[in-house]
Design a protein around this motif. Structure first.
Motif, PDB file in Angstrom:
ATOM      1  N   ARG A 155       0.854  -1.248  -0.047  1.00  0.00           N
ATOM      2  CA  ARG A 155      -0.063   0.096   0.060  1.00  0.00           C
ATOM      3  C   ARG A 155       0.886   1.194  -0.048  1.00  0.00           C
ATOM      4  O   ARG A 155       0.465   2.310  -0.647  1.00  0.00           O
ATOM      5  CB  ARG A 155      -0.880   0.038   1.323  1.00  0.00           C
ATOM      6  CG  ARG A 155      -1.848   1.285   1.318  1.00  0.00           C
ATOM      7  CD  ARG A 155      -3.047   1.032   2.083  1.00  0.00           C
ATOM      8  NE  ARG A 155      -3.973   0.191   1.850  1.00  0.00           N
ATOM      9  CZ  ARG A 155      -4.860   0.540   0.889  1.00  0.00           C
ATOM     10  NH1 ARG A 155      -5.059   1.841   0.353  1.00  0.00           N
ATOM     11  NH2 ARG A 155      -5.793  -0.317   0.256  1.00  0.00           N
ATOM     12  N   SER A 156       1.856   1.303   0.744  1.00  0.00           N
ATOM     13  CA  SER A 156       2.935   2.558   0.840  1.00  0.00           C
ATOM     14  C   SER A 156       3.366   2.693  -0.662  1.00  0.00           C
ATOM     15  O   SER A 156       3.633   3.832  -0.941  1.00  0.00           O
ATOM     16  CB  SER A 156       4.039   2.083   1.724  1.00  0.00           C
ATOM     17  OG  SER A 156       5.077   3.252   1.718  1.00  0.00           O
ATOM     18  N   GLU A 159       0.616   3.946  -2.717  1.00  0.00           N
ATOM     19  CA  GLU A 159       0.312   5.412  -2.473  1.00  0.00           C
ATOM     20  C   GLU A 159       1.238   6.546  -2.928  1.00  0.00           C
ATOM     21  O   GLU A 159       1.111   7.573  -3.202  1.00  0.00           O
ATOM     22  CB  GLU A 159      -0.023   5.519  -1.057  1.00  0.00           C
ATOM     23  CG  GLU A 159      -1.146   4.797  -0.493  1.00  0.00           C
ATOM     24  CD  GLU A 159      -1.219   4.996   1.019  1.00  0.00           C
ATOM     25  OE1 GLU A 159      -0.284   5.369   1.923  1.00  0.00           O
ATOM     26  OE2 GLU A 159      -2.224   4.607   1.754  1.00  0.00           O
ATOM     27  N   VAL A 245      -6.775   3.157  -4.972  1.00  0.00           N
ATOM     28  CA  VAL A 245      -5.768   3.700  -3.864  1.00  0.00           C
ATOM     29  C   VAL A 245      -5.757   5.281  -4.229  1.00  0.00           C
ATOM     30  O   VAL A 245      -5.570   5.919  -5.083  1.00  0.00           O
ATOM     31  CB  VAL A 245      -4.309   3.279  -4.325  1.00  0.00           C
ATOM     32  CG1 VAL A 245      -3.351   3.951  -3.360  1.00  0.00           C
ATOM     33  CG2 VAL A 245      -4.200   1.549  -4.042  1.00  0.00           C
ATOM     34  N   ASP A 247      -5.359   9.008  -1.927  1.00  0.00           N
ATOM     35  CA  ASP A 247      -4.421   9.639  -0.928  1.00  0.00           C
ATOM     36  C   ASP A 247      -5.185  10.220   0.218  1.00  0.00           C
ATOM     37  O   ASP A 247      -6.495   9.899   0.480  1.00  0.00           O
ATOM     38  CB  ASP A 247      -3.527  10.981  -1.532  1.00  0.00           C
ATOM     39  CG  ASP A 247      -4.640  12.132  -2.238  1.00  0.00           C
ATOM     40  OD1 ASP A 247      -5.744  12.130  -1.781  1.00  0.00           O
ATOM     41  OD2 ASP A 247      -4.085  13.061  -3.080  1.00  0.00           O
ATOM     42  N   VAL A 253      -4.511   8.140  -6.369  1.00  0.00           N
ATOM     43  CA  VAL A 253      -3.041   8.404  -6.591  1.00  0.00           C
ATOM     44  C   VAL A 253      -2.815   8.190  -8.302  1.00  0.00           C
ATOM     45  O   VAL A 253      -3.375   7.210  -8.664  1.00  0.00           O
ATOM     46  CB  VAL A 253      -2.384   7.528  -5.691  1.00  0.00           C
ATOM     47  CG1 VAL A 253      -0.783   7.745  -6.024  1.00  0.00           C
ATOM     48  CG2 VAL A 253      -2.420   8.064  -4.346  1.00  0.00           C
TER      49      VAL A 253
END
Length: 500
Positions: A155-156, A159, A245, A247, A253
């Motif tokens: 996920r990081s 993002e 996804v 922000d 994103v």
């Protein structure tokens, strides 16, 4: 050899990406060394390759077969079994319930033995069993922590817009960032054709004729094309667990790769796939949901024409007409299915004349004035969507600053996210309808009957227009002795127009 204790070996690998079974092979070697060191003899080996011991619903056939053998004390051929050897307990079990089942099976009789690479263990001891259960629990907890770390890592990266690992996606070059001019153009055209009503199979057939294959070298199929068009990567977005996804402000994103189409176009295609549903007349005469139709049809009105011959109880047959071959005809014939297939088998009608009549009815309606005014004006919900997104962003900022209570924040977030989701879906449907109207109303008569023009409508596109015009077309009998196969009477066709 007869003095050695007969035991079974168990080996397991959670993943085998190389598909060479090297992990379980190595474990088998270690198990044989352990058995020899302890004076045991392996009489059979049970293996579960590329199978998790921690995931719900995963059935380990080797493990289950081993439990049956341990309970019975013998292999199916009668060979005696008195124990088990593994490399480590986490190869054997990852769940407390499985550990209990294993202990129950191996200790169902006295004198059984068990060992891992470090040495033998007395499973009849309550302390050892408790330690084993605790080890299974701790192992399960570690697996969950690993999954959470991996999920957070993915996920990081998402993002941050990082390009995902894996195969090169169709439409991009090997760097997965830069567009392939030929493939991306084909995708862009396919999107426009989907919005214009063309079927997936028709597009796939064109791709196959051009020699396109997937990045793995496989032939394109309708399902793989649909998966491609479902992927938000086309517009620069990414999904994780089925969600786009976004922000902290709730904005999707943008990935670090070139987009092929605009987000509005991608959303419009999703609206086509999700909501390509109208109404149809069922066999009972009731108007119900119209199933999505992605097939490449040969004939214009199959599945749309319904049999209007009265049954003995006075109700209409209403079975779908299909094309049946007739050697003595130079044209196709729509006929009702036989009684064994749910129809009456007593009605048929000349297909080319029916196709012409229905086509002219649709074209005349479009040319006189669209069946429903095409929504070429701006979408009316744009300001509402912008306001809702602004509210969500400001609410989130206030919550981070601890100016809003948790109860109020989560209640309002749920409401706003639901409203935003609804408005985005409406926007996508508006975009799809607008593009469909513009595509279909441009010189439609020429495109309808043309056999050579590049912008001609194929059967799937014509059917899309007809399905949006009618609920169904009911074909009534022309009367006895009038040769219904060769007779055409337009008054015997009942057009069930859509009113919405």
């Amino acid at each position: 050899m007869d003095d050695l204790v007969p035991v079974v070996s168990y080996q397991r690998a959670s993943a085998d990406k190389a598909r060479d079974e090297h992990t379980v092979t190595d474990q088998s070697k270690v198990n044989r060394m352990t058995a020899a060191r302890l004076g045991w003899r392996i009489v059979h080996a049970f293996t579960d390759n590329d199978k998790s011991a921690a995931k719900e619903g995963v059935i380990r056939d080797g493990f289950e077969a081993m439990l049956r053998v341990l309970r019975a004390g013998r292999l199916p051929d009668g060979t005696l079994v008195q124990g088990c050897v593994v490399v480590a307990e986490d190869r054997l079990v990852r769940r407390a319930g499985d550990y209990e089942r294993f202990v129950d099976a191996i200790t169902s009789r006295d004198g059984r033995v068990f060992a891992d690479a470090r040495g033998s263990k007395d499973l009849y001891s309550e302390d050892v069993e408790s330690m084993g259960l605790m080890g299974a629990v701790l192992s399960r907890m570690e697996v969950k922590k690993m999954r959470r770390r991996v999920t957070r890592w993915h996920r990081s990266r998402a993002e941050d817009g990082v390009i995902p690992n894996g195969y090169r996606p169709f439409g991009w070059k090997d760097d997965k960032r830069t567009l392939d001019p030929v493939q991306s153009a084909a995708i862009r055209k396919a999107v426009q054709e989907i919005l214009a009503g063309r079927s997936l199979n028709s597009i796939v057939r064109g791709w196959q004729e051009r020699g396109f294959v997937t990045t793995r070298g496989n032939a394109w199929e309708a399902q793989t094309l649909k998966q491609l068009l479902r992927n938000p990567r086309l517009c620069g977005w990414r999904k994780i667990n089925g969600e786009i996804v976004k922000d902290a402000a709730g904005i999707p994103v943008q990935g670090q790769w070139e987009a092929i189409i605009a987000p509005q176009e991608w959303e419009a295609v999703q609206a086509i796939f999700d909501a390509r549903r109208g109404k149809q007349v069922g066999n009972n005469g009731i108007i119900g949901n119209l199933p999505a139709d992605f097939r490449e049809h040969t004939y214009l009105l199959t599945g749309i024409l319904r049999c209007g011959r009265p049954k003995d109880d006075g109700t209409l047959c209403m079975a779908k007409l299909r094309v049946t071959p007739h050697r003595d005809c130079d044209h196709h014939v729509y006929a009702c299915r036989s009684r064994t297939q749910g129809g009456c088998g007593r009605l048929a009608r000349r297909g080319d004349m029916v196709d012409m009549f229905v086509s002219e009815a649709v074209l005349a309606t479009i040319e006189e004035g669209p069946m429903s005014p095409p929504q070429t004006e701006p979408w009316a919900g744009a300001s509402d969507l912008k306001d809702s997104e602004t509210q969500l962003r400001e609410l989130t900022e206030h919550w981070h600053r601890k100016k809003v209570s948790n109860s109020l924040f989560f209640a309002e977030v749920e409401r706003l996210e639901s409203e935003i989701s609804r408005l985005i879906k409406e926007r996508a449907q508006h975009e799809a309808t607008t593009r469909r109207a513009k595509a279909n109303l441009t010189d439609i008569r020429r495109r309808w009957y043309s056999e050579t023009d590049d912008d001609r409508l194929d059967v799937s596109q014509k059917r899309a227009v007809i399905r949006e015009a009618f609920h169904a077309v009911i074909v009534h009998p022309v009367g006895q002795g009038r040769g219904s196969r060769g007779t055409f009477d337009p008054d015997k066709l009942e057009l069930i127009w859509r009113e919405d």
